[in-house]
Design an enzyme around this catalytic site. Structure first.
Site, short mmCIF file in Angstrom:
data_model
loop_
_atom_site.label_atom_id
_atom_site.label_comp_id
_atom_site.label_asym_id
_atom_site.label_seq_id
_atom_site.Cartn_x
_atom_site.Cartn_y
_atom_site.Cartn_z
N GLY A 84 0.67 -1.08 -0.36
CA GLY A 84 -0.13 -0.57 0.01
C GLY A 84 0.60 0.81 0.10
N GLY A 86 2.83 3.31 1.37
CA GLY A 86 3.27 3.95 2.99
C GLY A 86 3.51 4.90 2.55
N ARG A 87 3.47 5.97 1.58
CA ARG A 87 4.49 7.78 1.68
C ARG A 87 3.75 8.24 0.45
NH1 ARG A 87 10.28 7.84 -0.12
NH2 ARG A 87 10.11 6.03 -1.41
N LYS A 107 4.21 12.08 -3.08
CA LYS A 107 4.89 10.81 -3.02
C LYS A 107 5.83 11.53 -1.30
CE LYS A 107 8.00 7.31 -4.70
NZ LYS A 107 8.39 7.32 -5.29
N ARG A 171 3.94 12.98 -8.33
CA ARG A 171 4.06 12.34 -9.44
C ARG A 171 2.65 12.47 -10.39
NH1 ARG A 171 5.83 6.40 -7.58
NH2 ARG A 171 3.89 5.99 -6.80
N ASP A 243 4.12 -4.74 -7.22
CA ASP A 243 3.70 -3.57 -6.71
C ASP A 243 4.55 -2.44 -7.49
OD1 ASP A 243 5.92 -4.37 -5.58
OD2 ASP A 243 5.59 -2.90 -4.14
N ASN A 244 5.40 -2.41 -9.27
CA ASN A 244 5.91 -1.53 -9.56
C ASN A 244 6.24 -1.86 -10.63
OD1 ASN A 244 6.89 -0.23 -6.65
ND2 ASN A 244 8.49 -1.00 -6.91
N ASP A 253 7.71 4.71 -10.63
CA ASP A 253 8.92 3.77 -9.46
C ASP A 253 10.82 3.93 -9.42
OD1 ASP A 253 9.28 3.41 -6.58
OD2 ASP A 253 7.45 2.57 -6.65
P1 AMP Z 1 9.00 0.64 -3.72
O1 AMP Z 1 10.35 -0.42 -2.56
O2 AMP Z 1 8.88 2.52 -3.16
O3 AMP Z 1 8.49 0.02 -4.49
O4 AMP Z 1 8.38 0.85 -1.69
C1 AMP Z 1 7.39 -0.96 -0.88
C2 AMP Z 1 6.73 -0.36 -0.36
O5 AMP Z 1 7.75 0.53 0.54
C3 AMP Z 1 5.85 0.49 -0.36
O6 AMP Z 1 4.26 -0.22 -0.15
C4 AMP Z 1 5.98 1.90 0.02
O7 AMP Z 1 4.85 2.38 0.42
C5 AMP Z 1 6.40 1.63 1.17
N1 AMP Z 1 8.01 2.85 1.86
C6 AMP Z 1 8.92 3.10 0.95
N2 AMP Z 1 9.01 4.13 1.67
C7 AMP Z 1 8.74 4.34 2.64
C8 AMP Z 1 8.44 5.56 3.99
N3 AMP Z 1 9.66 5.55 4.04
N4 AMP Z 1 8.04 5.07 4.76
C9 AMP Z 1 6.35 4.28 4.71
N5 AMP Z 1 6.25 3.57 3.53
C10 AMP Z 1 7.32 3.41 2.42
MG MG Z 2 7.03 1.01 -5.25
#
Ligand code: AMP
Ligand code: MG
Length: 469
Positions: A84, A86-87, A107, A171, A243-244, A253
């Site tokens: 989901g 997360g940020r 983001k 974004r 998820d990407n 991403d």
């Molecule tokens: P990503 O590797 O960017 O595709 O992120 C994978 C997951 O980690 C996603 O659910 C993001 O929302 C979460 N995520 C990445 N960085 C952070 C952060 N600094 N705080 C909260 N969630 C994060």
């Molecule tokens: Mg991602």
């Protein structure tokens, strides 16, 4: 300021997202603003302070319906049942002047119910990295999410190395639907939600696709084209988790991604990709793997399972051929060939083999080929000469091959060392390198800034990139 919101995702069932506003920041300052994109989106108003307030998350604009989206995904092959946003927070959608519906998402805008251990923030480095590389991809003609704004928050973000300046990137995407959005409902056995999502995705992206299997076919085709384009520009996504992987076929991403300098099929930049799962040359097969996950998820809703499984299998098994054809079309254009034959595959692979053995610079070798002076890019010049003789004989049959090659082989790409230098300057408050990169990358097929075409010197080489969240 006015944003002409027209929100559709927010009308889907509550289970699809969590509603919440961005967390306000101390001192938002506008670092970058994409006026061209804003125009397409129909955003009016250019007061930099207001833009900083809105795209820093301090002021929720009228008509927004802020929410964090739920999704799951396979990360490096392992299923994570809940990820989901997360940020990230989706402010809402607009239908642009080109008639295309797009998401506007912040983001780095603070924690959400999906943040898990994360702080919901981003630091300046990855924010500007995403801004520059996503806009460069767009200028190269590669389907991609775009960057509308970058705002510094005036707050520090704590990372392994210590406190870093916080920032938020806005974004813009044709949607943020991913393979992982389907996976979360399929794995939970929530068939009604899965059906709702499927209908929504079809209506939004592929309105002429009837039913889940047609949707699968469309997404496979879009992903095959996309990955072939990445390959043709020496782009390594770095984190092709499900998820990407978008349903729209846009690149999403920009974490540890990079454009290669010295060519190698096994090239990996991401510091967390220790097995090389997402190495340059593995990208086509990973795209197929991701589509197999989408197929598995879509199948959960089918009544006639047996025939659907058969159809899904046929679609996924056809993808390597789609990839191969798209790859050949893109690489043929790079060497000046329009109508490809069987022998052209060998011709192209032979060149790539020589480039790999010599560690030739990917972008510069192909660019030099446009003027037939690529010889200097090789140490084994005899081997290149032999290849070039065959190649010249081959393109004699092509009308205007050199002119065509110019539009398939960029002069300027966002090289890793330039990105690093740009970030280092921005941390010190100097945005000049950012502006310079953005200017040259806007017309990547023109030689407007030769210094940016130069590969890194040994001490400029950036051997690895970090997710750097
Ligand atoms: P990503 O590797 O960017 O595709 O992120 C994978 C997951 O980690 C996603 O659910 C993001 O929302 C979460 N995520 C990445 N960085 C952070 C952060 N600094 N705080 C909260 N969630 C994060
Ligand atoms: Mg991602």
């Amino acid at each position: 300021m006015k944003i002409p919101f027209d929100n559709s995702y927010a009308t889907l069932p509550d289970a699809f997202y969590a509603r919440l506003n961005p967390t306000p920041v101390k001192d938002p300052k506008l670092l970058a603003w994409n006026a061209d994109l804003a125009k397409v989106l129909g955003i009016e108003g250019e007061d930099r302070n207001v833009l900083a307030q809105v795209f820093g998350g301090n002021l929720v604009p009228e008509g927004a319906a802020p929410l964090a989206q739920l999704y799951a995904g396979h990360q490096f092959g392992n299923y994570n049942p809940q990820l989901g946003d997360g940020r990230a927070i989706l402010l809402g959608e607009v239908i642009g002047q080109d008639g295309i519906r797009r998401d506007i998402q912040l983001k780095g805008s603070g924690p959400t119910p999906y943040s898990r251990m994360g702080d919901g923030r981003a630091w300046l480095g990855p924010v500007l990295r995403e801004y520059v590389i996503s806009e460069a991809m767009h200028a190269l003609g590669v389907p991609t999410t775009r960057a509308l704004a970058a705002v510094s928050t005036g707050e520090p973000v704590l990372r392994e190395t210590g406190p870093l300046p916080g920032a938020i990137v806005t974004r813009v995407a044709q949607s943020h639907l991913r393979v992982g959005t389907f996976q979360v409902f399929a794995h939970r056995g929530e068939t009604d939600h899965l059906k709702t999502l499927t209908d929504y995705a079809i209506a939004r992206h592929y309105p002429d696709a009837e039913g889940p299997m047609r949707l699968l076919r469309k997404v496979c085709a879009a992903q095959a084209e996309l990955v072939a384009q990445w390959m043709s520009f020496g782009f390594i996504h770095g984190v092709m988790n499900t998820d990407n992987c978008t349903i729209s076929g846009e690149t999403i991403d920009y974490g540890p991604c990079a454009f290669m300098d010295a060519f190698h099929q096994g090239r990996v930049f991401s510091s967390i990709d220790r097995q090389g799962r997402y190495a340059y040359g593995n990208q086509p097969q990973i795209a197929v793997w991701n589509m197999a996950q989408l197929a598995t998820s879509l199948l959960q809703q089918m009544d006639d399972k047996e025939s659907a499984v058969e159809e899904a299998t046929e679609i996924v098994h056809a993808m390597p051929d789609l990839l191969e054809a798209a790859w050949l079309r893109r690489f043929a254009a790079k060497v000046g060939i329009t109508q490809t034959t069987e022998e052209d595959v060998a011709l192209i692979n032979e060149l790539l083999g020589l480039m790999q053995t010599d560690g030739a610079d990917f972008a510069n070798t192909f660019r030099a080929l446009c003027k037939d002076n690529a010889r200097d890019q090789f140490t084994n010049r005899e081997a290149f000469d032999a290849w070039a003789a065959t190649w010249r004989a081959r393109i004699e049959r092509e009308p205007e091959p050199y002119a065509k090659m110019q539009s398939a082989n960029p002069a300027v790409i966002p090289r890793n060392h330039r990105i690093e230098q740009m970030i280092e300057a921005a941390v010190e408050g100097d945005m000049a390198p950012f502006e310079r990169l953005m200017k040259a990358l806007a017309t990547p097929f023109e030689e407007t800034d030769p210094e940016l075409q130069r590969p890194p010197t040994p001490d400029e080489i950036v051997p690895a990139t970090f997710c750097g969240t």
